[in-house]
Design a protein around this motif. Structure first.
Motif, PDB file in Angstrom:
ATOM      1  N   ALA A 151      14.301  15.840 -64.921  1.00 42.06           N
ATOM      2  CA  ALA A 151      15.206  16.940 -65.284  1.00 42.06           C
ATOM      3  C   ALA A 151      15.441  16.980 -66.791  1.00 42.06           C
ATOM      4  O   ALA A 151      15.694  18.044 -67.361  1.00 42.06           O
ATOM      5  CB  ALA A 151      16.544  16.774 -64.554  1.00 42.06           C
ATOM      6  N   ARG A 152      15.373  15.818 -67.420  1.00 40.72           N
ATOM      7  CA  ARG A 152      15.693  15.767 -68.860  1.00 40.72           C
ATOM      8  C   ARG A 152      14.968  14.583 -69.493  1.00 40.72           C
ATOM      9  O   ARG A 152      14.263  13.821 -68.817  1.00 40.72           O
ATOM     10  CB  ARG A 152      17.193  15.640 -69.062  1.00 40.72           C
ATOM     11  N   GLY A 153      15.151  14.442 -70.792  1.00 37.41           N
ATOM     12  CA  GLY A 153      14.696  13.257 -71.516  1.00 37.41           C
ATOM     13  C   GLY A 153      13.202  13.032 -71.444  1.00 37.41           C
ATOM     14  O   GLY A 153      12.402  13.974 -71.437  1.00 37.41           O
ATOM     15  N   VAL A 188      15.744  14.289 -55.159  1.00 33.98           N
ATOM     16  CA  VAL A 188      15.458  13.021 -54.482  1.00 33.98           C
ATOM     17  C   VAL A 188      16.100  11.864 -55.237  1.00 33.98           C
ATOM     18  O   VAL A 188      16.018  11.799 -56.462  1.00 33.98           O
ATOM     19  CB  VAL A 188      13.924  12.795 -54.335  1.00 33.98           C
ATOM     20  N   VAL A 195      15.549   8.248 -55.993  1.00 33.01           N
ATOM     21  CA  VAL A 195      14.378   7.366 -55.914  1.00 33.01           C
ATOM     22  C   VAL A 195      14.691   6.035 -55.215  1.00 33.01           C
ATOM     23  O   VAL A 195      13.790   5.348 -54.768  1.00 33.01           O
ATOM     24  CB  VAL A 195      13.761   7.075 -57.306  1.00 33.01           C
ATOM     25  N   ALA A 213      12.227   7.624 -63.516  1.00 33.59           N
ATOM     26  CA  ALA A 213      13.691   7.627 -63.335  1.00 33.59           C
ATOM     27  C   ALA A 213      14.250   6.246 -63.641  1.00 33.59           C
ATOM     28  O   ALA A 213      13.721   5.236 -63.176  1.00 33.59           O
ATOM     29  CB  ALA A 213      14.052   8.028 -61.907  1.00 33.59           C
ATOM     30  N   GLY A 214      15.306   6.200 -64.431  1.00 37.01           N
ATOM     31  CA  GLY A 214      15.887   4.907 -64.777  1.00 37.01           C
ATOM     32  C   GLY A 214      17.318   5.060 -65.239  1.00 37.01           C
ATOM     33  O   GLY A 214      17.712   6.112 -65.741  1.00 37.01           O
ATOM     34  N   VAL A 227      17.530   1.556 -58.605  1.00 27.45           N
ATOM     35  CA  VAL A 227      16.888   2.757 -59.167  1.00 27.45           C
ATOM     36  C   VAL A 227      15.596   2.373 -59.902  1.00 27.45           C
ATOM     37  O   VAL A 227      14.517   2.912 -59.629  1.00 27.45           O
ATOM     38  CB  VAL A 227      17.843   3.500 -60.130  1.00 27.45           C
ATOM     39  N   LYS A 248      13.099  -3.997 -65.564  1.00 33.56           N
ATOM     40  CA  LYS A 248      11.901  -3.545 -66.285  1.00 33.56           C
ATOM     41  C   LYS A 248      10.830  -4.648 -66.309  1.00 33.56           C
ATOM     42  O   LYS A 248       9.632  -4.352 -66.254  1.00 33.56           O
ATOM     43  CB  LYS A 248      12.268  -3.104 -67.705  1.00 33.56           C
ATOM     44  N   PRO A 258       8.275   1.750 -73.581  1.00 36.26           N
ATOM     45  CA  PRO A 258       8.804   2.387 -74.790  1.00 36.26           C
ATOM     46  C   PRO A 258       9.693   1.425 -75.563  1.00 36.26           C
ATOM     47  O   PRO A 258      10.342   0.548 -74.987  1.00 36.26           O
ATOM     48  CB  PRO A 258       9.650   3.552 -74.249  1.00 36.26           C
ATOM     49  N   GLY A 259       9.711   1.621 -76.876  1.00 35.76           N
ATOM     50  CA  GLY A 259      10.679   0.903 -77.720  1.00 35.76           C
ATOM     51  C   GLY A 259      11.958   1.717 -77.782  1.00 35.76           C
ATOM     52  O   GLY A 259      12.452   2.182 -76.757  1.00 35.76           O
ATOM     53  N   PHE A 260      12.464   1.908 -78.964  1.00 37.64           N
ATOM     54  CA  PHE A 260      13.703   2.675 -79.143  1.00 37.64           C
ATOM     55  C   PHE A 260      13.334   4.159 -79.227  1.00 37.64           C
ATOM     56  O   PHE A 260      12.750   4.602 -80.203  1.00 37.64           O
ATOM     57  CB  PHE A 260      14.406   2.219 -80.426  1.00 37.64           C
ATOM     58  N   ILE A 261      13.660   4.911 -78.193  1.00 37.66           N
ATOM     59  CA  ILE A 261      13.302   6.330 -78.141  1.00 37.66           C
ATOM     60  C   ILE A 261      14.574   7.168 -78.226  1.00 37.66           C
ATOM     61  O   ILE A 261      15.566   6.881 -77.536  1.00 37.66           O
ATOM     62  CB  ILE A 261      12.568   6.667 -76.813  1.00 37.66           C
ATOM     63  N   LYS A 272      19.327  10.753 -74.627  1.00 38.08           N
ATOM     64  CA  LYS A 272      20.743  10.631 -74.236  1.00 38.08           C
ATOM     65  C   LYS A 272      21.103   9.159 -73.997  1.00 38.08           C
ATOM     66  O   LYS A 272      22.210   8.721 -74.243  1.00 38.08           O
ATOM     67  CB  LYS A 272      21.008  11.441 -72.978  1.00 38.08           C
ATOM     68  N   THR A 327      19.997   6.534 -75.572  1.00 36.17           N
ATOM     69  CA  THR A 327      20.154   5.749 -76.796  1.00 36.17           C
ATOM     70  C   THR A 327      21.108   6.405 -77.801  1.00 36.17           C
ATOM     71  O   THR A 327      21.617   5.729 -78.690  1.00 36.17           O
ATOM     72  CB  THR A 327      18.780   5.530 -77.472  1.00 36.17           C
TER      73      THR A 327
HETATM   74  P1  NAI Z   1      17.738   9.842 -69.268  1.00 37.72           P
HETATM   75  O1  NAI Z   1      19.009   9.227 -68.792  1.00 37.72           O
HETATM   76  O2  NAI Z   1      17.795  10.872 -70.347  1.00 37.72           O
HETATM   77  O3  NAI Z   1      16.970  10.494 -68.006  1.00 37.72           O
HETATM   78  C1  NAI Z   1      16.825   9.797 -66.807  1.00 37.72           C
HETATM   79  C2  NAI Z   1      16.653  10.794 -65.685  1.00 37.72           C
HETATM   80  O4  NAI Z   1      16.538  10.057 -64.464  1.00 37.72           O
HETATM   81  C3  NAI Z   1      17.869  11.724 -65.526  1.00 37.72           C
HETATM   82  O5  NAI Z   1      17.442  13.069 -65.389  1.00 37.72           O
HETATM   83  C4  NAI Z   1      18.535  11.220 -64.249  1.00 37.72           C
HETATM   84  O6  NAI Z   1      19.209  12.243 -63.512  1.00 37.72           O
HETATM   85  C5  NAI Z   1      17.341  10.676 -63.477  1.00 37.72           C
HETATM   86  N1  NAI Z   1      17.767   9.706 -62.461  1.00 37.72           N
HETATM   87  C6  NAI Z   1      18.668   8.702 -62.600  1.00 37.72           C
HETATM   88  N2  NAI Z   1      18.826   8.056 -61.443  1.00 37.72           N
HETATM   89  C7  NAI Z   1      18.008   8.661 -60.545  1.00 37.72           C
HETATM   90  C8  NAI Z   1      17.734   8.452 -59.171  1.00 37.72           C
HETATM   91  N3  NAI Z   1      18.365   7.488 -58.467  1.00 37.72           N
HETATM   92  N4  NAI Z   1      16.828   9.253 -58.562  1.00 37.72           N
HETATM   93  C9  NAI Z   1      16.221  10.242 -59.236  1.00 37.72           C
HETATM   94  N5  NAI Z   1      16.430  10.489 -60.541  1.00 37.72           N
HETATM   95  C10 NAI Z   1      17.325   9.710 -61.186  1.00 37.72           C
HETATM   96  O7  NAI Z   1      16.805   8.621 -69.663  1.00 37.72           O
HETATM   97  P2  NAI Z   1      15.514   8.539 -70.632  1.00 37.72           P
HETATM   98  O8  NAI Z   1      15.925   7.981 -71.926  1.00 37.72           O
HETATM   99  O9  NAI Z   1      14.749   9.818 -70.603  1.00 37.72           O
HETATM  100  O10 NAI Z   1      14.700   7.384 -69.895  1.00 37.72           O
HETATM  101  C11 NAI Z   1      13.610   7.629 -69.026  1.00 37.72           C
HETATM  102  C12 NAI Z   1      12.939   6.315 -68.697  1.00 37.72           C
HETATM  103  O11 NAI Z   1      12.512   5.672 -69.892  1.00 37.72           O
HETATM  104  C13 NAI Z   1      13.853   5.320 -67.982  1.00 37.72           C
HETATM  105  O12 NAI Z   1      13.116   4.603 -67.014  1.00 37.72           O
HETATM  106  C14 NAI Z   1      14.278   4.389 -69.098  1.00 37.72           C
HETATM  107  O13 NAI Z   1      14.644   3.134 -68.620  1.00 37.72           O
HETATM  108  C15 NAI Z   1      13.019   4.351 -69.928  1.00 37.72           C
HETATM  109  N6  NAI Z   1      13.224   3.929 -71.306  1.00 37.72           N
HETATM  110  C16 NAI Z   1      13.969   4.668 -72.176  1.00 37.72           C
HETATM  111  C17 NAI Z   1      14.125   4.242 -73.477  1.00 37.72           C
HETATM  112  C18 NAI Z   1      14.909   5.009 -74.463  1.00 37.72           C
HETATM  113  O14 NAI Z   1      15.002   4.560 -75.602  1.00 37.72           O
HETATM  114  N7  NAI Z   1      15.458   6.168 -74.128  1.00 37.72           N
HETATM  115  C19 NAI Z   1      13.525   3.008 -73.953  1.00 37.72           C
HETATM  116  C20 NAI Z   1      12.760   2.314 -72.958  1.00 37.72           C
HETATM  117  C21 NAI Z   1      12.613   2.771 -71.691  1.00 37.72           C
END
Ligand code: NAI
Length: 253
Positions: A15-17, A62, A64, A91-92, A113, A166, A192-195, A198, A200
């Motif tokens: 949905a985002r990110g 859904v 996950v 998803a995380g 999750v 992770k 990913p490192g620091f991305i 929302k 971060t």
């Molecule tokens: P975000 O919080 O912006 O987006 C995560 C998306 O996952 C949201 O749309 C949320 O609704 C969805 N979500 C959460 N729980 C869920 C569930 N139980 N079922 C289905 N969807 C679910 O996060 P971001 O930053 O886009 O992160 C994406 C992935 O990248 C994650 O796995 C995160 O751990 C990983 N990551 C992110 C980093 C960063 O710097 N932002 C760094 C390293 C890894």
């Protein structure tokens, strides 16, 4: 012809990110996309962007971490698209806190999750991917890309649950590659490192400065940096790559 044309991809947390960026990039490279998140309504923007890139796209609500919901989602995607070639487990969530004070609930929520969700979708898509065939009858298989994290490799104070999830995703990636390789199903992880996102944006400035000191490329990563690595691993240029962790972190480790 676009490199992923004729392929169907599932992207969770799209949905985002980072997930939204991945869905859009795969669509731009020719894939049709099943856009999955907790609530299908949240996915409208990603679906529109994928359609604007010429793809067929549909939103699915859904959780996950819920086995029955994951199985139902995969069934629905098969009914709607006819096949599944690419699975991106993105998803995380985080629920940070020092280990000594971490509640059972926060531990379970993040493991459920990030790690169990990746397992559930991998298990659900394995059989449909095994059925994919090339024109000559050989196994066409599929590509699974799991989103890990730099901290799943190096650890991070205040993130016992997240780093363990992770690190688990990395081990699961390697095992999946060994179990499914003979069916031409590849499984790799992107760490990913620091991305900028929302997740971060909410970190205090001094934490961001501390990270930057350790990044030789002197910038935080973008969602597109991750999406491009995922598209590579999902596509034909990575056809002999499996069981690997690709770090996209500006040289942080
Ligand atoms: P975000 O919080 O912006 O987006 C995560 C998306 O996952 C949201 O749309 C949320 O609704 C969805 N979500 C959460 N729980 C869920 C569930 N139980 N079922 C289905 N969807 C679910 O996060 P971001 O930053 O886009 O992160 C994406 C992935 O990248 C994650 O796995 C995160 O751990 C990983 N990551 C992110 C980093 C960063 O710097 N932002 C760094 C390293 C890894």
């Amino acid at each position: 012809m676009a490199e992923l044309s004729g392929k169907t991809a599932i992207v969770t947390g799209a949905a985002r990110g980072i997930g939204a960026a991945i869905a859009k990039t795969l669509a731009a490279r020719g894939a049709n996309v099943a856009v999955c998140d907790l609530n299908a309504d949240w996915c409208a923007e990603t679906v529109q962007a994928a359609e604007a890139a010429g793809a067929k796209a549909k939103a699915y609500g859904v959780n996950v971490a819920a086995s029955a919901e994951v199985d139902a989602c995969v069934k629905a995607v098969l009914a709607d698209f006819g096949r599944i070639d690419i699975m991106v487990n993105n998803a995380g969530i985080t629920k940070d806190g020092l280990l000594m004070r971490m509640s059972d609930e926060d531990w379970d929520a993040v493991l459920n999750v990030n790690l169990k969700g990746t397992f559930l979708f991998t298990r659900a898509v394995a059989r449909p991917m095994m059925k994919n065939k090339n024109a000559d009858g050989s196994p066409a298989g599929g590509a699974i890309v799991n989103i890990a994290s730099v901290v799943g490799i190096m650890g991070n104070a205040g993130q016992a649950n997240y780093t363990a999830s992770k690190g688990g995703v990395i081990a699961l990636t390697k095992t999946t590659s060994k179990e499914l390789g003979s069916r031409n199903i590849r499984c790799n992880a992107v760490a990913p490192g620091f991305i900028q996102s929302k997740m971060t944006d909410v970190l205090p400035d001094e934490v961001k400065t501390r990270y930057m000191d350790h990044i030789p490329l002197k910038r935080f990563g973008t969602q597109d940096d991750i999406a491009k690595a995922v598209a590579f691993l999902a596509g034909p240029d990575a056809e002999y790559i499996t069981g690997q962790v690709v770090s996209v972190n500006g040289g942080m480790i």
